[in-house]
Design an enzyme around this catalytic site. Sequence first.
Site, PDB file in Angstrom:
ATOM      1  N   HIS A 261      33.697  -5.358  -2.108  1.00 41.33           N
ATOM      2  CA  HIS A 261      32.383  -4.706  -2.029  1.00 41.33           C
ATOM      3  C   HIS A 261      31.293  -5.541  -2.686  1.00 41.33           C
ATOM      4  O   HIS A 261      30.275  -5.839  -2.061  1.00 41.33           O
ATOM      5  CB  HIS A 261      32.423  -3.325  -2.682  1.00 41.33           C
ATOM      6  CG  HIS A 261      31.053  -2.709  -2.822  1.00 41.33           C
ATOM      7  ND1 HIS A 261      30.441  -2.019  -1.802  1.00 41.33           N
ATOM      8  CD2 HIS A 261      30.164  -2.713  -3.849  1.00 41.33           C
ATOM      9  CE1 HIS A 261      29.235  -1.628  -2.191  1.00 41.33           C
ATOM     10  NE2 HIS A 261      29.048  -2.028  -3.436  1.00 41.33           N
ATOM     11  N   SER A 385      -0.674  25.862  -0.421  1.00 40.94           N
ATOM     12  CA  SER A 385      -0.959  25.691  -1.853  1.00 40.94           C
ATOM     13  C   SER A 385      -1.570  24.331  -2.130  1.00 40.94           C
ATOM     14  O   SER A 385      -2.532  24.198  -2.877  1.00 40.94           O
ATOM     15  CB  SER A 385       0.323  25.864  -2.677  1.00 40.94           C
ATOM     16  OG  SER A 385       0.783  27.197  -2.655  1.00 40.94           O
ATOM     17  N   HIS A 462      -1.785  21.172  -8.513  1.00 38.43           N
ATOM     18  CA  HIS A 462      -1.294  21.909  -9.681  1.00 38.43           C
ATOM     19  C   HIS A 462      -0.937  20.897 -10.774  1.00 38.43           C
ATOM     20  O   HIS A 462       0.204  20.738 -11.168  1.00 38.43           O
ATOM     21  CB  HIS A 462      -0.106  22.789  -9.315  1.00 38.43           C
ATOM     22  CG  HIS A 462      -0.441  23.868  -8.316  1.00 38.43           C
ATOM     23  ND1 HIS A 462      -0.914  23.583  -7.056  1.00 38.43           N
ATOM     24  CD2 HIS A 462      -0.402  25.220  -8.414  1.00 38.43           C
ATOM     25  CE1 HIS A 462      -1.148  24.716  -6.405  1.00 38.43           C
ATOM     26  NE2 HIS A 462      -0.857  25.730  -7.211  1.00 38.43           N
ATOM     27  N   HIS A 474       6.966  24.268 -13.944  1.00 38.87           N
ATOM     28  CA  HIS A 474       6.024  23.832 -12.914  1.00 38.87           C
ATOM     29  C   HIS A 474       4.822  23.086 -13.494  1.00 38.87           C
ATOM     30  O   HIS A 474       4.016  22.549 -12.732  1.00 38.87           O
ATOM     31  CB  HIS A 474       5.512  25.038 -12.118  1.00 38.87           C
ATOM     32  CG  HIS A 474       6.510  25.572 -11.137  1.00 38.87           C
ATOM     33  ND1 HIS A 474       7.785  25.926 -11.489  1.00 38.87           N
ATOM     34  CD2 HIS A 474       6.406  25.809  -9.802  1.00 38.87           C
ATOM     35  CE1 HIS A 474       8.432  26.371 -10.424  1.00 38.87           C
ATOM     36  NE2 HIS A 474       7.618  26.303  -9.377  1.00 38.87           N
TER      37      HIS A 474
END
Length: 659
Positions: A261, A385, A462, A474
């Site tokens: 790999h 929003s 926001h 948030h």
Amino acid sequence: MTDHRTLANAIRFLSIDAVQAANSGHPGAPMGMADVAEVLWRQVLRHNPRDPEWSNRDRFVLSNGHGSMLIYSLLHLTGYDVTIDDLRLFRQLNSRTPGHPEYGYTKGVETTTGPLGQGLANAVGMALAERTLAAQFNREQFPIVDHNTFCFAGDGCLMEGVSHEVCSLAGTLGLGKLIVFYDDNGISIDGDIRGWFSDDTPARFESYGWQVIREVDGHDALEVETALKTARKDKLRPTLICCRTVIGFGSPNLAGSEKTHGAPLGDAEIQATREAMGWTNPPFDIPEDIRNAWDAKTEGARVQGAWNQLFAGYRGRYPELASEFERRVRGDLPGDALRALDRAIADTQAESPKIATRKASQNAIKVIARLFPEMFGGSADLGHSNLTVWPDHQVNSVDNPSGNYVHYGVREFGMCAIMNGIALHGGLLPFGGTFLIFMEYARNAVRMAALMKQRIVYVFTHDSIGLGEDGPTHQPVEQLASLRSTPGLDIWRPCDATETLVAWKEALSFKGPSALALSRQGLANQARDQQQVADIARGGYVLMKETGDLELILIATGSEVELVMAAAAALGAGVRVVSMPSTSRFDQQDSDYREAVLPANCTKRVAVEAGHPDGWYKYVGLNGSVIGMRTFGESGPGSEVMRHFGFTVDHIVATATAQ
């Protein structure tokens, strides 16, 4: 005639030899996917090595970008400007063959890949752009936009969550010209994947609405050819071709092992592989018959020449559409659009509305969408929003493929990675919205946009604890600082409607990504003269000049500008207010301008921003003060939360007075 396996071996041994020369790299994936790549690139892919920017070329994305020698070998063999010396310099400083494919370094590389899954997401964006432009520009008998997007993806790509986000959406949107080859070799870095990846991948993609072609022997050219023919017949569903392959195919002792790999095979194993595969040529040597069989320049010129004739007929029939198509493909802005935005900025300043900057952004989008037909918007399930929707937007869907707005659903990472692909494809200018806090889901895609210098606009609303009741989950705190630390990303946090429209104008003309951090709450528009309006574009400017001798400078962004203006009035003469909507732009100004805004002889300074404070000390100095957020926020009405954390006129006045 040279057989398929011998032609594929040219890829294998260029990859093996380059990795060995660099003593670094990933030979296993190129060795495993060489047979699939030979069929795709020699029999199906429409491209012209002499013109890598031809707009109607098929796109090829190597999502498992660690196998980069696969694409470098393909580009070299088919006739792109990738020389044998470039392959010898694989992974060396300033070479055209970096460790992972990087857009802009190597002609023919469509996107930067390496972070697994994101190349797949870019491919979805490219396929979406192709279908949209085809619906907008094609006319009967003139399919000037008509190409496929092909992608190689490995187990790691499909383990990454972003693959679910984007492939689910691709199925919903019915992107029938997207064809993905799943390199199903059962191996990742830690070994056999059965201990950590036991998904029924074909069933998963069937549930998305994809056409799935199962159990294709990736080392049988005829099976790959048949699968491709089947894939291309279905125009309504994207296709996943599941190719069973052996990582490190051809290596007598290491094939099928994770040892191939991410490390060179070693001299002894390379010699054993040469003997096992019957490849007698020395390192980096490709016999003339094999080189001629791979050369795609003549066929590429023929295919593009036929398209040029088609486009000439299109231009004759639809001259205005042809000119518009060429402008958009070049990435040029509409001729008078920026002047029209200047008039809109002047009108906004004259009207001085008190609105949230997210609403000001929506007002800007209404104007911009009329001026820039290439605008291609969307939101991660927050359109009403973020206010990324506008009255005339048209939702892009199976039934309306010409639409200029995408409902991305709750897929922030997927949205931003898809937008990278849309921008890379050309012809559309993507913007997308979510809450600033959820930028964290999309962070690496935003970084990739900056790395590739793609013009994309992020509408992050926001923008602070001022959003209020949704609380600390948030409320962004450290996000602005994180974005500002990203090279090549322009960040704007405007304080009112005028600054918001200026930020949009600058984002549209910036040759790279821009992020707009916008408020939920309404903000008063500040008084400005014509020069102050012009200086907004410089990132920072004197919004209120002191009367008398300069004693104190107050610096703020966004919603906090209104507070410092009131604080300055309370503090009296000698106070200057600097609005700094974009620190990245301000830092690019010449030293004379920066000195004029922030004179070095005034060391009494206070910066105010409802975000992490550390970045502001370069403007206020070690002896200055910063009113910012050193903790997470709290749930409550926005105005009360702001007061709780000291974002008040009284606290600003007290902080300034204490200096």
